[in-house]
Design a protein around this motif. Structure first.
Motif, PDB file in Angstrom:
ATOM      1  N   GLY A 595       0.787  -1.225   0.000  1.00  0.00           N
ATOM      2  CA  GLY A 595       0.000   0.000   0.000  1.00  0.00           C
ATOM      3  C   GLY A 595       0.821   1.278   0.000  1.00  0.00           C
ATOM      4  N   VAL A 596       1.984   1.246  -0.614  1.00  0.00           N
ATOM      5  CA  VAL A 596       2.849   2.438  -0.637  1.00  0.00           C
ATOM      6  C   VAL A 596       2.239   3.539  -1.493  1.00  0.00           C
ATOM      7  N   VAL A 597       1.582   3.165  -2.571  1.00  0.00           N
ATOM      8  CA  VAL A 597       1.060   4.155  -3.514  1.00  0.00           C
ATOM      9  C   VAL A 597      -0.173   4.857  -2.957  1.00  0.00           C
ATOM     10  N   GLN A 598      -0.879   4.233  -2.050  1.00  0.00           N
ATOM     11  CA  GLN A 598      -2.150   4.783  -1.581  1.00  0.00           C
ATOM     12  C   GLN A 598      -2.002   6.143  -0.901  1.00  0.00           C
ATOM     13  N   ARG A 687     -13.655   2.533  -3.830  1.00  0.00           N
ATOM     14  CA  ARG A 687     -12.537   2.590  -2.884  1.00  0.00           C
ATOM     15  C   ARG A 687     -12.002   4.009  -2.709  1.00  0.00           C
ATOM     16  N   LEU A 688     -12.307   4.910  -3.647  1.00  0.00           N
ATOM     17  CA  LEU A 688     -11.847   6.295  -3.513  1.00  0.00           C
ATOM     18  C   LEU A 688     -12.469   7.007  -2.329  1.00  0.00           C
ATOM     19  N   ALA A 698     -13.110  16.994  -4.521  1.00  0.00           N
ATOM     20  CA  ALA A 698     -14.061  15.900  -4.304  1.00  0.00           C
ATOM     21  C   ALA A 698     -15.294  16.047  -5.181  1.00  0.00           C
ATOM     22  N   LYS A 699     -15.752  17.282  -5.384  1.00  0.00           N
ATOM     23  CA  LYS A 699     -16.930  17.496  -6.228  1.00  0.00           C
ATOM     24  C   LYS A 699     -16.663  17.088  -7.666  1.00  0.00           C
ATOM     25  N   VAL A 705     -16.950   9.826 -11.027  1.00  0.00           N
ATOM     26  CA  VAL A 705     -17.449   8.551 -10.498  1.00  0.00           C
ATOM     27  C   VAL A 705     -18.869   8.288 -10.978  1.00  0.00           C
ATOM     28  N   ASP A 706     -19.711   9.311 -10.942  1.00  0.00           N
ATOM     29  CA  ASP A 706     -21.086   9.147 -11.412  1.00  0.00           C
ATOM     30  C   ASP A 706     -21.140   8.854 -12.902  1.00  0.00           C
TER      31      ASP A 706
END
Length: 708
Positions: A595-598, A687-688, A698-699, A705-706
Motif C-alpha cells: 500500500g505504498v502508492v495509496q 474505494r476512492l 471531491a466534487k 465517479v457518477d
C-alpha cells in the motif's frame, strides 16, 4: 569456598583482560536514487552518438555525393555531351569523390555540429515573428550560428569553383581579372557568387529562427509511424519545392541588391575622402559602363550558376538538418540494457535537462503499459523498494508533481514569467536598551567651577571672531541688520531663502532630465526613422505603402497558437508524466503489496484535476476571446459594419489553421488528463471514498465517479 578467579575479580584484578565483541554490522544510511547524469544520461548519449555515426552521417554523405554527381554532369553540358558511359563512371571518378568528401566534411558536418551544440527542448517564449527574431538576436549563439552558415557557404562556393575549373575550360571565376595593365582588379563574377552565398546563409538562418528550428520537435514520441511520415513522397516534394522557391527568391533579390550596390553604394563611397585611394586599384573598373540594373540580366549563365549553387547549398543543409531532427526526436530505450530498469528510468526522470526527461518519461509510459510477468514483477519491486531513501516511488512522485506543478503555475500566469519577489525594506538598527541597574542621570557637559577672568575674555574674543554669534548675540542673528560685512558670512540663511533655493535646485534637475531625454540617441534615431518613413510614403505608390503596412502587421501580430504554446510549453512532457502516473496508480491496486502508492493517490488526483480545470478554463477563455460571427448577425447590420465584419471574418478564416493548432496544442494535455482520471476512477471505484480530498476536488471527482 570461593574460587581463585572469583577472589581475584572481587579484589579488582583479573588475569584475563575484557574485550568488546567485534561485529561487521554497522549503521549505514540508505543511498539515494543515483542522479541522471550518472545512471541515465550517459546511456542516452551513447545511443544518440551511434545514431549520428550510423544514420545521419551515411545518409547525408550519400545525398551530398549524389548532388555533386548531378552538378558535375550539369557543368559538362549534360548527359548528351558527356555520354552514357562517362555518366555511369562519373560517380566513381577521383575528382567526384574528392569534392564529395570535402563538401560533406566542410559543408554539412559543421551544420550538424551546430545543431547538436545549440538544440534545446524548451521552445522560444515568443508570440510573433518580431519577438522570435529579437529574442534570437539577443542570444550570442545566433552570431555563432550565422558565422557557421557563412563559413559553410563560402567553402561550398570555393569547391564549386574548383569543380568548375575541373570540368569546364574557362569559367572565368578567378580572384582578379586577366589584365596586364590592371592586375589587381577584382573579378565581379566571383564577387557576385560570394555575395549571393552570403545572402543565402543569412536568409536560411532567418528561416530557421522564425521556424524555431533549434527546438526539438517531439512528434516521434506520439506517432508510431513518425519515421515513415518524415520521409513520405509528399514531404520530399514539399521540401524540394520550398528549396527551389527559396533559391529563386534569393537569386532575384540578390541580383537587384547587387545592381543597387554598383549603381548607388559604390559611387557614394568614392565621394568620401581617403577611401577612393584604397578602393581604386581594385574596384575602379566597376564605375565604367552604364549604370543600369539590366546589365546583370545580360549575364544569364552567371545567374544560372548562382541559382544552382544556392539550391545545392540549401539542399545539403536542409537534408542534414531534416535527418538530424528525426534522429534527435526518435524514442530511446536504454533501461532494458541495465540490471534494474525501473531504477534507470526513475533516475532519468530526475534529470535537469528537459531533453533527457522526455526520453525517460516516454520509456516510463511503456514500462507502465507493458503487460507481462516480468513487467509486473518489476513494478512490484518498484512499489516495494526500501533500498533507497527516499524510495524510488517517492522520488518518481515528487519529480512528477514538481514538473506538473511548475507547468500548472505557468498556465495560470498564461505563459508570463514569474514576478520577482519584492525586496525587503531595510530595517533601521535600534540602539540596544541600557542595561538595568545603571542610573539614567544626565552628564553635565559644562564646567562646574566658577569662570575666571581669562575664560570671560576668551568667550568675548570668540564672539568677536564669529564662532558663536548665534549663542551669544541672538538678536543679531534674528534680524541680520547692522551687522558688519565681516560677520555676515557666518549668518544662517532665512527659511524662505532655503525653500527658494531647494525649489530652484529641483527645477534645474528637471531641466537637466528633459535635456538628457532630448539628447537621447535612441529618441533621435526613432524620430529620424519616422521622418524618413513619412517622406518615403509621400513619394512611393500607395500600393507599396499598403504592402509595407501589411508586412508590418504580419511581423508584429501575435499568433494565437504561439500564445497558447507559451502558456503550455512542455505540454508533451506533461502528457507523458500524466499517462505514466495514472497507469502506475492503476497497477498499484493489484501489484502494490504494502500500500505504498495509496498515500500519494490524493495528491496525484488533486494535481491532475487542478491541471484539467485550468485547461478547461483557458479553452473557454479562448473561445470567448475569438468568436466567429454568424450569417444572421451580418444580415441585420449596416453596409459599413458588414464590410468591417467581413474583414474580420477573412482574418479569422486565414487564422483557421492557427485556431486548429490551438486545439491540437491543448488537446495533448487535455486528453491525457481525461483518460488518466477516467482510468483511475474505473480502477478504484468506490474505494476512492477511503481518501480525503478538498471539497472542490471531491466534487469534480464525484462527477467522474457518477459518469463512469
Amino acid at each position: 569456598m570461593a574460587s581463585p578467579l572469583t577472589t581475584s575479580v572481587l579484589q579488582g584484578s583479573t588475569s584475563t583482560p575484557i574485550r568488546a565483541t567485534t561485529s561487521n554490522l554497522s549503521l549505514r544510511a540508505a543511498p539515494s536514487v543515483p542522479p541522471a547524469s550518472q545512471a541515465y544520461e550517459p546511456l542516452v548519449k551513447h545511443v544518440l552518438r551511434r545514431r549520428l555515426v550510423y544514420h545521419l552521417f551515411p545518409y547525408s554523405a550519400a545525398f551530398t555525393w549524389a548532388l555533386v554527381v548531378i552538378t558535375s554532369i550539369w557543368m559538362q553540358g549534360g548527359v548528351s555531351e558527356v555520354g552514357v558511359v562517362a555518366t555511369l563512371l562519373q560517380p566513381v571518378r577521383p575528382s567526384t569523390i574528392a569534392i564529395t568528401v570535402l563538401s560533406w566534411t566542410l559543408g554539412a558536418i559543421p551544420i550538424v555540429v551546430l545543431r547538436k551544440r545549440y538544440s534545446s527542448a524548451a521552445p522560444t517564449p515568443a508570440t510573433s515573428p518580431s519577438q522570435i527574431f529579437h529574442t534570437a538576436w539577443n542570444k550570442p549563439t545566433t552570431t555563432r550560428a550565422l558565422l557557421t552558415y557563412i563559413s559553410s557557404a563560402f567553402v561550398l562556393t570555393l569547391l564549386h569553383i574548383l569543380a568548375a575549373y575541373t570540368y569546364q575550360e574557362d569559367p572565368r571565376l578567378s580572384l582578379f581579372v586577366k589584365s596586364k595593365k590592371h592586375p589587381y582588379y577584382l573579378n565581379g563574377r566571383l564577387l557576385y557568387l560570394l555575395s549571393s552565398q552570403l545572402l543565402v546563409a543569412s536568409v536560411y538562418l532567418l528561416r530557421n529562427i522564425l521556424l524555431d528550428r533549434f527546438t526539438v520537435r517531439w512528434n516521434s514520441l506520439f506517432s508510431p509511424n513518425a519515421h515513415i511520415q518524415n520521409f513520405r513522397l509528399a514531404r520530399v516534394l514539399i521540401v524540394g519545392f520550398t528549396l527551389v522557391l527559396l533559391a529563386t527568391l534569393n537569386t532575384a533579390v540578390h541580383t537587384f541588391l547587387f545592381g543597387l550596390a554598383r549603381l548607388i553604394a559604390l559611387p557614394a563611397l568614392y565621394k568620401l575622402p581617403l577611401i577612393p585611394r584604397l578602393l581604386r586599384p581594385f574596384t575602379s573598373h566597376f564605375l565604367r559602363g552604364p549604370y543600369s540594373l539590366v546589365l546583370l540580366l545580360r549575364n544569364g549563365p552567371l545567374i544560372a550558376r548562382a541559382f544552382a549553387l544556392s539550391f545545392s547549398t540549401l539542399a545539403i543543409w536542409e537534408f542534414a538538418e531534416s535527418v538530424f531532427d528525426h534522429v534527435v526526436s526518435e524514442p530511446v530505450t536504454v533501461s532494458q540494457t541495465t540490471a534494474d530498469p525501473a531504477l534507470t528510468i526513475i533516475s532519468g526522470t530526475t534529470s535537469s535537462d528537459l531533453y533527457f526527461k522526455h526520453f525517460a518519461y516516454n520509456e516510463l509510459v511503456h514500462f507502465a503499459n507493458e503487460d507481462s510477468d516480468a513487467a509486473r514483477a518489476q513494478r512490484s519491486a518498484l512499489f516495494a523498494d526500501q533500498k533507497y531513501n527516499p524510495s524510488m516511488w517517492s522520488t518518481l512522485v515528487r519529480e512528477s508533481l514538481i514538473t506538473l506543478g511548475k507547468d500548472y503555475q505557468l498556465l495560470l500566469r498564461r505563459g508570463k514569467p514569474e514576478a520577482p519577489a519584492p525586496a525587503a525594506a531595510p530595517t533601521a538598527l535600534k540602539a540596544p536598551p541600557p542595561p538595568p541597574g545603571i542610573p539614567q542621570t544626565p552628564l553635565l557637559r559644562t564646567s562646574v567651577f566658577k569662570p575666571s577672568s581669562q575664560q570671560v575674555i576668551r568667550q568675548a574674543r570668540d564672539a568677536l571672531a564669529g564662532r558663536s554669534l548665534a549663542r551669544d548675540f541672538p538678536f543679531i542673528m534674528a534680524t541680520g541688520e547692522n551687522v558688519p560685512e565681516l560677520f555676515r558670512s557666518v549668518l544662517h540663511a532665512p527659511p524662505s531663502q532655503v525653500v527658494s533655493e531647494s525649489s530652484a535646485l529641483k527645477k534645474s534637475e528637471e531641466e537637466m532630465k528633459k535635456m538628457a531625454k532630448t539628447l537621447d540617441p535612441k529618441r533621435w534615431k526613432t524620430m529620424l526613422l519616422k521622418a524618413l518613413e513619412t517622406q518615403v510614403e509621400k513619394v512611393v505608390p500607395k500600393r507599396v505603402v499598403e504592402g509595407k503596412q501589411r508586412l508590418g502587421r504580419w511581423w508584429t501580430r501575435e499568433r494565437v497558437n504561439k500564445v497558447v504554446e507559451c502558456a503550455v510549453p512542455n505540454r508533451k512532457l506533461d502528457a507523458l508524466a500524466i499517462q505514466a502516473l495514472s497507469q502506475l496508480v492503476c497497477h498499484s491496486l493489484t501489484e502494490d503489496k504494502y500500500g505504498v502508492v495509496q498515500r500519494d493517490i490524493p495528491r496525484i488526483l488533486e494535481a491532475m484535476i487542478s491541471f484539467l480545470t485550468a485547461i478547461e478554463e483557458y479553452r473557454t477563455e479562448l473561445q470567448t476571446k475569438y468568436p466567429t460571427p454568424s450569417a444572421d448577425d451580418l444580415a441585420h447590420l449596416p453596409p459599413a459594419e458588414v464590410a468591417q465584419k467581413e474583414k474580420v471574418m477573412i482574418e479569422l478564416a486565414t487564422a483557421g489553421d492557427v485556431l486548429g493548432e490551438v486545439d491540437d496544442v491543448m488537446r495533448v494535455v487535455f486528453v491525457a488528463l481525461k483518460n488518466g482520471l477516467v482510468r483511475i476512477v474505473q480502477t478504484f471505484g468506490e474505494r476512492l471514498s477511503a481518501f480525503r480530498f478538498p471539497p472542490r476536488i471531491a466534487k469534480i471527482l464525484q462527477e467522474y465517479v457518477d459518469y463512469t
